[in-house]
Enzyme design. Structure first.
Site, PDB file in Angstrom:
ATOM      1  N   ASN A  96      13.125  53.978  11.418  1.00  0.00           N
ATOM      2  CA  ASN A  96      12.767  55.106  12.270  1.00  0.00           C
ATOM      3  C   ASN A  96      11.461  54.806  12.993  1.00  0.00           C
ATOM      4  O   ASN A  96      10.518  54.289  12.389  1.00  0.00           O
ATOM      5  CB  ASN A  96      12.612  56.371  11.417  1.00  0.00           C
ATOM      6  CG  ASN A  96      13.891  56.717  10.678  1.00  0.00           C
ATOM      7  OD1 ASN A  96      14.975  56.616  11.235  1.00  0.00           O
ATOM      8  ND2 ASN A  96      13.768  57.111   9.427  1.00  0.00           N
ATOM      9  N   HIS A 109       8.740  50.020   8.637  1.00  0.00           N
ATOM     10  CA  HIS A 109       9.556  49.833   7.439  1.00  0.00           C
ATOM     11  C   HIS A 109      11.017  49.925   7.807  1.00  0.00           C
ATOM     12  O   HIS A 109      11.409  50.728   8.644  1.00  0.00           O
ATOM     13  CB  HIS A 109       9.223  50.869   6.354  1.00  0.00           C
ATOM     14  CG  HIS A 109       9.212  52.288   6.819  1.00  0.00           C
ATOM     15  ND1 HIS A 109       8.193  52.817   7.567  1.00  0.00           N
ATOM     16  CD2 HIS A 109      10.099  53.300   6.636  1.00  0.00           C
ATOM     17  CE1 HIS A 109       8.441  54.088   7.829  1.00  0.00           C
ATOM     18  NE2 HIS A 109       9.595  54.407   7.282  1.00  0.00           N
TER      19      HIS A 109
HETATM   20  P1  DGP Z   1      10.437  57.397   7.469  1.00  0.00           P
HETATM   21  O1  DGP Z   1      10.869  58.814   7.640  1.00  0.00           O
HETATM   22  O2  DGP Z   1      11.446  56.463   8.082  1.00  0.00           O
HETATM   23  O3  DGP Z   1       9.035  57.159   7.946  1.00  0.00           O
HETATM   24  O4  DGP Z   1      10.525  57.085   5.916  1.00  0.00           O
HETATM   25  C1  DGP Z   1       9.418  57.134   5.067  1.00  0.00           C
HETATM   26  C2  DGP Z   1       9.937  56.921   3.655  1.00  0.00           C
HETATM   27  O5  DGP Z   1       8.828  56.624   2.825  1.00  0.00           O
HETATM   28  C3  DGP Z   1      10.636  58.131   3.037  1.00  0.00           C
HETATM   29  O6  DGP Z   1      11.998  57.774   2.730  1.00  0.00           O
HETATM   30  C4  DGP Z   1       9.869  58.415   1.760  1.00  0.00           C
HETATM   31  C5  DGP Z   1       9.059  57.165   1.540  1.00  0.00           C
HETATM   32  N1  DGP Z   1       7.751  57.374   0.924  1.00  0.00           N
HETATM   33  C6  DGP Z   1       6.798  58.245   1.322  1.00  0.00           C
HETATM   34  N2  DGP Z   1       5.716  58.147   0.541  1.00  0.00           N
HETATM   35  C7  DGP Z   1       5.991  57.172  -0.366  1.00  0.00           C
HETATM   36  C8  DGP Z   1       5.258  56.618  -1.453  1.00  0.00           C
HETATM   37  O7  DGP Z   1       4.116  56.976  -1.759  1.00  0.00           O
HETATM   38  N3  DGP Z   1       5.879  55.638  -2.176  1.00  0.00           N
HETATM   39  C9  DGP Z   1       7.149  55.205  -1.877  1.00  0.00           C
HETATM   40  N4  DGP Z   1       7.657  54.237  -2.636  1.00  0.00           N
HETATM   41  N5  DGP Z   1       7.872  55.714  -0.857  1.00  0.00           N
HETATM   42  C10 DGP Z   1       7.289  56.685  -0.123  1.00  0.00           C
END
Ligand code: DGP
Length: 124
Positions: A96, A109
């Site tokens: 995204n 990511h």
């Molecule tokens: P997006 O909406 O594409 O920016 O996805 C961000 C993703 O990151 C979402 O699926 C949740 C994940 N996320 C947010 N905070 C953290 C965190 O502190 N640790 C991990 N492992 N994932 C996280």
């Protein structure tokens, strides 16, 4: 490019070791770890270690070594978790970007979603 990288974003903190993560693969230029709120049985995020906001930013400004490492790391994770369609049941790979992409974390990511049908590509 007009991108400004926010070094306080959550993935920057993960890269600095300020926040724990469940790493599944680490290379010279990339880190793969489990999403904290998995949307599928397998939900892994793959990030470059460099300060890149989104995919186009990365491709325009990263070194060839970083790009090669990153793209290969994504594929290697899919192999490692056994979801490649040659032997497994497949996966969805998506990234995204920006407002209309509903990007929450401003560090590039890719999501690897697997272990169950990914469902429709766009629900709304
Ligand atoms: P997006 O909406 O594409 O920016 O996805 C961000 C993703 O990151 C979402 O699926 C949740 C994940 N996320 C947010 N905070 C953290 C965190 O502190 N640790 C991990 N492992 N994932 C996280």
């Amino acid at each position: 490019m007009a991108y400004t990288y926010d070094d306080q974003n959550i993935f920057a903190k993960i890269l600095r070791g300020e926040i724990p993560n469940t790493t599944v693969l680490e290379t010279d230029h990339s880190l793969a770890f489990r999403d904290v709120t998995p949307q599928k049985p397998e939900h892994i995020l793959v990030i470059p270690k460099g300060a890149y906001v989104c995919y186009d930013h990365f491709i325009a400004t990263a070194s060839d070594a970083e790009i090669l490492d990153y793209t290969r790391t994504i594929a290697q994770v899919c192999q490692n978790i056994g979801v490649t369609p040659d032997t497994g049941a497949g996966y969805r790979l998506c990234s995204n970007s920006g407002e209309h992409g509903l990007q929450e974390v401003p560090h590039l990511h890719f999501h690897i979603l697997a272990g169950a049908s990914a469902g429709r590509m766009v629900a709304s």
